[in-house]
Enzyme design. Structure first.
Site, PDB file in Angstrom:
ATOM      1  CB  SER A 160       6.353  19.452   4.112  1.00  0.00           C
ATOM      2  OG  SER A 160       5.820  18.308   3.470  1.00  0.00           O
ATOM      3  CE1 TYR A 209       2.824  18.523   8.203  1.00  0.00           C
ATOM      4  CE2 TYR A 209       2.773  17.960   5.875  1.00  0.00           C
ATOM      5  CZ  TYR A 209       3.470  18.090   7.065  1.00  0.00           C
ATOM      6  OH  TYR A 209       4.807  17.794   7.099  1.00  0.00           O
TER       7      TYR A 209
END
Length: 247
Positions: A140, A153
């Site tokens: 990501s 995350y």
């Protein structure tokens, strides 16, 4: 170049995994779908078959190492090999660290990090034996930039990049002809936002994605291009964002 290849895709019941499975199948790649939601897997598999593609599925929880092994084994038992692994399963339950949502932390570590490792561990022996293969791990932009509310995350997505780069060097040293690619998406319209647990952060992210998000098939198209690069060459990392996204 991709005809008769076999791809195993985790997180295949929605989002990047689903879009990638459908697109690769249109290019003659046999796809094996893994995810937890059987009804969705059935629906996607039948859609691929009705369009002339070849697809199988197995209900798979990537936090269970044996279930991931079984998913890879399904590909080998059915088609005799596994050429491509796309580790796409992931969740993003953002929240401030001060909220101490330990279960969310554990779930992200188990799915985003361990799930990726289990996929690599299951596929690598077969790829080493056949002296070919391609492992594509979904990271990501949060694996490049960390922000308040996204600490864990981001940590998991940084880990995916670290694991991938270490693997790339390892297989290069072994001269196993295995390729490793990291895909780092930005604001892509998937179900990922449904896993955000903090209500304020969720509202902010929903507004951000409404303003900037792009369709998931943009990432699938990038993966399809990565797969089609001649096998003596690898696109090691791709960052893909909406053109208007700043970070």
């Amino acid at each position: 170049m991709t005809e008769n290849k076999v791809a195993v895709i985790t997180g295949a019941s929605s989002g990047i995994g689903e879009a990638t499975a459908k697109l690769l199948a249109t290019h003659g790649i046999k796809v094996i779908l893994g995810a937890r939601r059987e009804e969705k897997l059935k629906e996607i598999t039948e859609e691929i078959k009705s369009s002339g593609g070849e697809a199988l599925y197995r209900v798979t929880d990537v936090t269970n190492g044996q279930e991931v092994e079984d998913l890879i084994q399904l590909a080998v038992d059915t088609f005799g090999k596994v050429d491509i692994l796309v580790n796409s399963a992931g969740i993003m339950p953002h929240s401030p660290l001060k909220d101490k949502r330990i279960q969310d932390w554990d779930n992200m570590i188990d799915i985003n990090i361990k799930g990726t490792l289990y996929g690599i561990g299951a596929a690598l022996p077969y790829m080493n034996e056949q002296k070919s293969g391609h492992i594509i791990n979904i990271s990501s932009v949060a694996g490049h930039y960390a922000h308040a509310g996204g600490a864990v995350y981001s940590a998991t997505k940084w880990a995916v990049r670290a694991i991938s780069e270490s693997l790339r060097e390892e297989v290069a040293q072994d001269e196993s002809n295995i390729r490793v690619t990291i895909i780092s998406p930005g604001a892509i319209n998937t179900e990922l936002l449904s896993s955000v647990t903090d209500p304020v952060l969720k509202k902010n992210y929903e507004q951000f994605y409404d303003n900037f998000g792009i369709p998931v098939n943009r990432v699938a198209a990038a993966i399809q291009q990565v797969v089609e690069v001649p096998e003596d060459t690898t696109w090691n990392e791709i960052i893909i964002r909406p053109t208007k996204q700043i970070q």
